[in-house]
Design a protein around this motif. Structure first.
Motif, PDB file in Angstrom:
ATOM      1  N   VAL A  97       4.222   2.280 -10.156  1.00 28.06           N
ATOM      2  CA  VAL A  97       3.046   2.862  -9.927  1.00 28.06           C
ATOM      3  C   VAL A  97       3.173   4.180 -10.885  1.00 28.06           C
ATOM      4  CG1 VAL A  97       1.425   4.083  -8.422  1.00 28.06           C
ATOM      5  CG2 VAL A  97       2.523   2.262  -7.628  1.00 28.06           C
ATOM      6  N   THR A 142       1.043  15.708  -7.023  1.00 26.38           N
ATOM      7  CA  THR A 142       1.057  14.109  -7.522  1.00 26.38           C
ATOM      8  C   THR A 142       2.513  13.625  -7.597  1.00 26.38           C
ATOM      9  OG1 THR A 142      -0.877  14.919  -8.960  1.00 26.38           O
ATOM     10  CG2 THR A 142       0.294  12.947  -9.689  1.00 26.38           C
ATOM     11  N   HIS A 201      -8.195   4.991  -1.284  1.00 25.17           N
ATOM     12  CA  HIS A 201      -8.506   5.990  -0.710  1.00 25.17           C
ATOM     13  C   HIS A 201      -8.141   7.360  -1.938  1.00 25.17           C
ATOM     14  CE1 HIS A 201      -8.034   9.862   1.537  1.00 25.17           C
ATOM     15  NE2 HIS A 201      -9.169   9.472   2.084  1.00 25.17           N
ATOM     16  N   VAL A 203       1.137   6.901 -11.491  1.00 24.65           N
ATOM     17  CA  VAL A 203       0.764   8.014 -10.867  1.00 24.65           C
ATOM     18  C   VAL A 203      -0.005   7.748  -9.661  1.00 24.65           C
ATOM     19  CG1 VAL A 203      -1.245   8.152 -12.328  1.00 24.65           C
ATOM     20  CG2 VAL A 203      -0.636  10.255 -11.114  1.00 24.65           C
ATOM     21  N   ARG A 211      -2.001  10.421  -7.288  1.00 22.66           N
ATOM     22  CA  ARG A 211      -2.594  11.771  -6.906  1.00 22.66           C
ATOM     23  C   ARG A 211      -2.452  12.305  -5.349  1.00 22.66           C
ATOM     24  NH1 ARG A 211      -7.861  11.638 -10.271  1.00 22.66           N
ATOM     25  NH2 ARG A 211      -8.032   9.642  -9.556  1.00 22.66           N
ATOM     26  N   GLY A 212      -2.486  13.286  -5.058  1.00 23.97           N
ATOM     27  CA  GLY A 212      -2.165  13.840  -3.924  1.00 23.97           C
ATOM     28  C   GLY A 212      -3.364  13.274  -3.127  1.00 23.97           C
ATOM     29  N   GLY A 213      -2.878  12.905  -1.813  1.00 25.80           N
ATOM     30  CA  GLY A 213      -3.825  12.214  -0.682  1.00 25.80           C
ATOM     31  C   GLY A 213      -4.541  11.062  -1.071  1.00 25.80           C
ATOM     32  N   ASP A 214      -3.929  10.334  -2.257  1.00 22.51           N
ATOM     33  CA  ASP A 214      -4.311   8.918  -2.828  1.00 22.51           C
ATOM     34  C   ASP A 214      -3.775   7.942  -1.949  1.00 22.51           C
ATOM     35  OD1 ASP A 214      -5.173   9.095  -6.352  1.00 22.51           O
ATOM     36  OD2 ASP A 214      -5.874  10.111  -4.436  1.00 22.51           O
ATOM     37  N   ALA A 215      -4.284   6.804  -1.809  1.00 24.24           N
ATOM     38  CA  ALA A 215      -3.621   5.355  -1.285  1.00 24.24           C
ATOM     39  C   ALA A 215      -3.773   4.548  -2.209  1.00 24.24           C
ATOM     40  CB  ALA A 215      -4.290   5.200   0.156  1.00 24.24           C
ATOM     41  N   LEU A 216      -3.036   3.551  -2.868  1.00 22.76           N
ATOM     42  CA  LEU A 216      -3.205   2.740  -3.811  1.00 22.76           C
ATOM     43  C   LEU A 216      -2.645   1.352  -3.110  1.00 22.76           C
ATOM     44  CD1 LEU A 216      -1.643   4.336  -7.014  1.00 22.76           C
ATOM     45  CD2 LEU A 216      -3.771   4.034  -6.282  1.00 22.76           C
ATOM     46  N   GLU A 217      -3.389   0.175  -3.548  1.00 18.41           N
ATOM     47  CA  GLU A 217      -2.870  -1.107  -3.281  1.00 18.41           C
ATOM     48  C   GLU A 217      -2.522  -1.791  -4.365  1.00 18.41           C
ATOM     49  OE1 GLU A 217      -4.798  -3.309   0.303  1.00 18.41           O
ATOM     50  OE2 GLU A 217      -5.662  -4.147  -1.316  1.00 18.41           O
ATOM     51  N   TRP A 250       4.992  10.934  -9.780  1.00 24.46           N
ATOM     52  CA  TRP A 250       4.819  10.014 -10.886  1.00 24.46           C
ATOM     53  C   TRP A 250       5.888   9.070 -10.997  1.00 24.46           C
ATOM     54  CZ3 TRP A 250       1.206  11.341 -14.444  1.00 24.46           C
ATOM     55  CH2 TRP A 250       0.498  12.590 -14.305  1.00 24.46           C
ATOM     56  N   ARG A 292      -0.005  16.976  -1.352  1.00 29.22           N
ATOM     57  CA  ARG A 292      -1.118  17.486  -2.097  1.00 29.22           C
ATOM     58  C   ARG A 292      -0.585  17.330  -3.489  1.00 29.22           C
ATOM     59  NH1 ARG A 292      -2.994  22.978   0.191  1.00 29.22           N
ATOM     60  NH2 ARG A 292      -4.710  22.887  -1.206  1.00 29.22           N
ATOM     61  N   ARG A 337       0.811  -1.159  -0.025  1.00 30.13           N
ATOM     62  CA  ARG A 337       0.062   0.110   0.144  1.00 30.13           C
ATOM     63  C   ARG A 337       0.854   1.253  -0.021  1.00 30.13           C
ATOM     64  NH1 ARG A 337      -5.215   1.634   3.711  1.00 30.13           N
ATOM     65  NH2 ARG A 337      -4.794   4.015   3.705  1.00 30.13           N
ATOM     66  N   ARG A 385      -5.761  -0.958  -7.053  1.00 27.26           N
ATOM     67  CA  ARG A 385      -6.590  -0.433  -7.044  1.00 27.26           C
ATOM     68  C   ARG A 385      -6.433   0.747  -5.906  1.00 27.26           C
ATOM     69  NH1 ARG A 385      -9.658  -2.294  -2.463  1.00 27.26           N
ATOM     70  NH2 ARG A 385      -8.246  -3.787  -1.033  1.00 27.26           N
TER      71      ARG A 385
END
Lengths: 396, 735
Positions: free
Chosen positions: A101, A83, B180, A103, A105-111, A85, A81, A75, B177
């Motif tokens: 990964v 992005t 958040h 991209v 974005r600001g504040g995003d969490a990816l798994e 890249w 805030r 994760r 995915r």
């Protein structure tokens, strides 16, 4: 921040253009050279923030099996805030993986879920994930380690064996059985006794009941659970993945798994680094696998370890399997003598010679010695199937 | 075990990258074509076939390319054969230039058909950079910046896209995915790219300004000669044909015309007046600036300068180099060689302009001639598009070298350069003696005269014509002390000749302004100029510019810190910004500077105030962030409705959606139906404002209506409806 080859190429191009521009007095070549230099400088400066603000969490199962695919989830969270890249996350948990990964974005969490194949058994601790990015122009790469805490115990590989050829019902005529019958619910008739509460009415001996005037029931002998012991030669180990000790542990795990499937008990024993012998008995298979996962080289040869066993360590064992990596300098004489000595105590002794990569002849030397001693031996070559190797029965 | 993907030589699948690279190559081809550097066939073929090649490469990127490579190799051999056939008989680089560029284009086209991998695309980008650089080296004007900007954007795009790691080294993800989502920012990708690009441009601009401009050392531009056509023939009946010169006025004086300088001709009249335009006369490629000399005048009658001799000798043409060898007694020779290439932009007289002491001329026409004073004339006018090169031996002497020259016989061939008008007033000679009285050497005397002119005279284009009959130099020295460069130069020559120093007046063009982008010196018609040449025994003719003080001796090494860039940028800003705005900005800057000065005295108070302001701003920002987005109109209306419903007994529940709130209100029988209807309007408008696509959101009128309905609901809050029930007789229902 590490400059990449591209930065050198751009600098070289800028230098060439500057030289030609100076020589032919062409101002546009200075402009192009400045653009190339600008890309290098801006790319290097901007790369400092390319992974800033990113945090990582690594999620892996508590246990995995060596050689089998396991899902590990990474994760990534962008706490800033802006992005991020072209982020590559590199970790070594259950095998090296480089997850890309494009991209965040600001504040995003990816798994990101990836499949790993654990190369070795044992405890896997991963404390950091390295995040890399060469955005925006690929001229410099920023690397930043992020702390994580991931732990997985890689259990030894369990191969399906089907039947266990050297673990078979021992005939009741055997002295080891007749000398100590036990009451139970087996098929063999043991005797009669008075009725006790809870006895099945099917077992009532009506003839004796009529004769004695009280209810008498038949008593049967307990079906003996065949108990197999597995002795690992943990003297040494070598290699990076699927080492001889790993294979020995996998063989042990597979045998215990097959034994459990057929209702047989098993115990495993191995020497430890402190010179002692660890015996694991009366445990569930999972616990045994965990025990095998933690086996490490001890420096104690198997014959020595067998000598250290106490009288209770092999009580009730009908079959003992010796799992021996066939090292080139293995003391085959001691091994054969130890195996032959066990035959006085245990009904059946089998030996599985595990071929070592760089000395295929080593297994043959050991097996020849075992053959000469008239002992039951099998051979497990490097790329052979374990079930087939165990099924081959060669008795001296 | 390492979980690896595909092998390292995996083809590049990114379509975006291929499009960017193909477009960048196409832009490079267009740039080269626009500079006229390739023949038409190669140009059309490259434009059409290159994109086809890249598309073909993409389609066949995963197939074995052995057959393609063989075909391309054959194509390359054919192109090479074509090139060799075209340059076999070339004697100069000029003749091989276009075939060479065409060959490069053919190579690029062939390469386009075999670019399966990322590194092949990188090579294509290198090729496009080469094409752009070649075009830039040939570009004469700043309009090249548009095509360079397009290419730079594409190159930045390629850098961005290729910064992604190759797929072969990555572990394939079985899933990815977003668990958040952060704050939604529109156009985050273009913004990131634009920010990165802007940063690169800012850094590049700073580097460009700081880049040193050094003299050429390793490679030198070869000489060029081009003619747009046959060339406009000059008038054979006169010595110098100067098109655009107006006919003499009633007083016989030929004045300036915007497109013609009277100093290029058979005479230079100090009484001429007028102004020249700022049109570009020509551009010069040279490693350093120089005065571009046209012709010299040695005889002065008090108003007009003329050459004493009209003897023109043909220049021999060297078959080996294809150049004209210049040798004349009055040319002089200096130790420093300077190659200049002139690109004529607007029609000029049939005089060749060149730095002092031309030695070799490369001109696209025959019949060049030179006179005693080193002026070179052609049988044709210099039409726009004419290109010619001159190799000059520029005199560069140190003051020490010029001080210790010997004397020479001041009679004979030097007499014309000591000539003075017969009726020159004595005070001019006296003035010369006074100025040079303390000069121990000729060099010091010349310096003294030049210094005196700097100190006591001024350059002025508005000075009126002197009265008839007066000596123009005397009038200048003792009455006006203001004048054109012709007056200043003439005064210097008269003073020097009065002191016995041979000298002459020379006309031509000033160095012009170096365009920092093209590297050319842009010489405008208004740069037409007159200066002085002084004869030093053993050294030859040495130029002096008394108007602008160009020193005679050492030439500038080159601008080490891009000074000319800064000056050019400042000049462009000055010329481009309207005067009113310039004045306003200047005034503002002055006011700010004054304020800063005042503030400097009380810096502790200012610092404290700044810190207090900054703290207030930060606190306010934090408070705003905590409060969340300030409510808009429809948000206020919905809040009002919730307050109304709360007062009516329906408690607030943050977990309830607007639709659920409305449903609750509808289910509450004690609420007036009209209140519920108002609530319905407010909720429906609120939901559309928050969740509907942009084209379905409520407009201002609908929002205003919702506000009104919310207010109405508030007033209806206390109006309980009549409860009617079949079990309750109507007359017993509450009022």
């Amino acid at each position: 921040m590490r400059p990449r080859k591209r930065a050198g190429a751009l600098l070289l191009g800028a230098g060439v253009l500057f030289l030609i521009g100076t020589s032919v007095q062409a101002g546009w070549l200075f402009v192009i050279a400045a653009l190339l230099l600008g890309a290098v400088v801006a790319g290097c400066l901007l790369s400092f923030g390319s992974v800033r603000g990113l945090t990582a969490t690594l999620s892996a199962p508590d246990e995995a099996e060596q050689g089998l695919e396991t899902v590990v989830e990474l994760r990534l969270e962008n706490g800033r805030r802006t992005t991020r890249w072209n982020v590559v996350a590199i970790d070594q948990h259950l095998g090296r993986a480089e997850s890309f990964v494009p991209v965040i974005r600001g504040g995003d969490a990816l798994e990101i879920a990836t499949l790993r194949i654990p190369p070795r058994r044992g405890e896997n601790f991963t404390t950091s994930v390295e995040l890399r990015s060469s955005a925006p122009f690929g001229v410099a790469e920023r690397r930043h380690p992020v702390a994580v805490d991931a732990r997985t115990l890689v259990l030894p590989r369990v191969f399906p064996l089907g039947s266990l050829p050297f673990v078979e019902p021992v005939p009741t005529s055997e002295p080891a059985t007749r000398s100590a019958p036990r009451r139970g619910h087996g098929p063999d008739y043991l005797g009669v006794r008075e009725y006790r509460t809870g006895d099945s009415m099917r077992h009532v001996h009506w003839g004796l009941t009529a004769r004695h005037g009280q209810v008498m029931v038949r008593e049967f002998e307990e079906e003996r659970t065949r108990r197999v012991a597995i002795a690992l030669d943990t003297e040494r180990d070598r290699g990076d993945g699927w080492t001889p000790l790993d294979r020995a542990c996998a063989a042990a795990a597979s045998i215990m798994d097959a034994a459990a499937a057929h209702g047989h008990g098993s115990r495993v024993l191995a020497a430890t680094a402190d010179g002692d012998v660890d015996v694991l008995a009366r445990s569930e298979l999972r616990e045994q696998l965990r025990w095998l996962a933690r086996v490490t080289p001890s420096g104690v040869p198997l014959p020595t370890a067998l000598d250290l066993l106490g009288p209770d360590d092999l009580r009730g064992v009908e079959t003992i399997v010796l799992l021996v990596p066939a090292w080139p300098d293995l003391d085959t004489g001691s091994m054969v003598a130890a195996a032959a000595g066990l035959k006085d105590r245990i009904a059946r002794v089998a030996c599985l010679a595990i071929a070592v990569d760089d000395d295929p002849a080593g297994a043959r030397r050991l097996t020849d010695a075992l053959d000469a001693a008239g002992l039951d031996r099998r051979t497990w070559p490097r790329d052979a199937d374990l079930a087939e190797a165990l099924a081959e029965e060669v008795l001296g | 075990m390492i979980v690896r993907g595909r092998p390292a030589t995996e083809p590049e699948d990114s379509r975006a990258m291929r499009v960017v690279v193909a477009t960048a190559v196409e832009v490079g081809i267009v740039a080269v074509i626009l500079q006229g550097a390739v023949d038409a066939t190669a140009a059309v073929a490259a434009l059409l076939l290159a994109p086809v090649g890249y598309a073909f490469s993409y389609a066949r990127r995963r197939r074995s390319g052995i057959l393609i490579k063989v075909i391309l190799a054959v194509g390359l051999l054919l192109a090479l054969d074509w090139f060799i056939g075209h340059v076999r008989f070339a004697t100069t680089i000029d003749q091989a230039r276009i075939p060479l560029a065409s060959l490069f284009l053919w190579v690029q086209v062939l390469h386009a058909f075999d670019v399966p991998r990322r590194r092949d695309l990188a090579f294509s980008m290198v090729s496009s950079t080469t094409l752009i650089a070649a075009a830039g080296a040939l570009a004469l004007t700043t309009s090249f910046i548009w095509i360079l900007a397009i290419w730079a954007i594409l190159a930045a795009g390629w850098l961005w896209l290729s910064a992604r790691p190759a797929a072969s080294g990555l572990t394939p993800a079985i899933s990815m995915r977003r668990i958040h989502a952060g704050r939604r920012v529109r156009g985050y990708a273009p913004r990131s790219m634009a920010f990165s690009g802007l940063a690169a441009v800012v850094v590049a601009s700073a580097l460009f300004v700081a880049m040193p401009r050094l003299p050429a050392s390793l490679i030198r531009t070869p000489p060029f000669r081009l003619s747009p056509g046959g060339g406009t023939p000059a008038d054979p009946n006169i010595s110098v044909t100067n098109p655009g010169l107006p006919p003499p006025g009633a007083d016989g004086i030929v004045d300036f015309a915007p497109d013609a300088y009277p100093g290029f001709g058979d005479a230079m009249d100090l009484r001429s007046r007028g102004q020249l335009s700022d049109d570009i006369a020509f551009r010069v490629r040279a490693e350093r600036p120089a005065l571009w000399r046209a012709e010299a005048f040695d005889t002065f009658d008090g108003s007009v300068w003329t050459p004493s001799g009209d003897d023109w000798n043909s220049l021999p043409l060297s078959a080996e180099s294809g150049s004209y060898e210049v040798s004349c007694g009055g040319c002089g020779r200096g130790p420093d060689s300077l190659l200049q290439t002139f690109y004529i932009d607007s029609q000029q007289p049939n005089l060749l302009f060149a730095a002092a002491s031309p030695q070799r001329v490369y001109f696209p026409s025959g019949g060049l001639e030179v006179n005693r004073d080193g002026a070179i004339r052609a049988p044709i006018l210099l039409d726009p598009g004419t290109v010619y090169s001159v190799e000059s031996a520029v005199p560069t002497f140190t003051p020490e070298e010029l001080r210790f020259v010997g004397g020479f016989d001041r009679t004979g061939p030097l007499a014309p350069y000591l000539q003075l008008p017969a009726d020159l007033p004595e005070r001019d000679r006296e003035l010369a003696k006074t100025i040079t009285a303390d000069a121990p050497t000729q060099y010091d005397a010349v310096e003294a005269v030049q210094t005196w002119l700097h100190t006591h005279t001024a350059y002025d284009l508005t000075v009126p014509r002197e009265p008839d009959g007066v000596d123009a130099v005397d009038w200048f020295l003792f009455r006006t002390r203001r004048g054109f460069c012709e007056h200043i130069a003439s005064a210097m020559v008269v003073l020097l000749r009065s002191a016995g120093i041979p000298s002459r007046v020379v006309t031509g063009y000033g160095p012009g302004e170096r365009n920092p982008f093209t590297g050319y010196f842009e010489v405008r018609r208004s740069d037409a100029h007159a200066w002085v040449e002084v004869l030093y025994p053993g050294a030859g003719w040495v130029p002096y510019d008394p108007t602008f003080g160009v020193p005679a001796a050492a030439h500038p090494w080159g601008s080490l810190v891009g000074q000319d860039v800064i000056e050019a940028v400042a000049r462009a800003v000055r010329d481009g910004v309207p005067p009113g705005l310039r004045h306003a900005v200047g005034t503002s800057i002055h006011a700010i500077a004054t304020g800063v000065g005042a503030i400097g005295h009380d810096w502790p108070a200012v610092l404290l105030l700044t810190v207090a302001l900054a703290t207030l701003l930060v606190l306010r920002r934090r408070r705003r962030r905590r409060a969340g987005r300030p409510p808009d109109e429809i948000g206020v209306a919905y809040e009002d409705l919730l307050d109304t419903l709360t007062a009516a007994g329906i408690a607030r529940d943050p977990a309830r959606t607007p639709a659920e709130v409305l449903h609750r209100a509808e289910a509450e029988l004690s609420l007036p139906r009209e209140l519920v209807r108002s609530a319905s309007v407010v909720v429906e408008t609120f939901e559309r404002a928050r969740f509907a696509p942009p084209d379905r959101r409520p407009d201002a009128e609908q929002v205003a209506r919702a506000r009104a309905e919310a207010a109405r609901a508030a007033t209806l809050r206390n109006h309980r409806p009549a409860v009617t029930s079949p079990d309750v007789p109507e007359h017993q229902a509450p009022a």
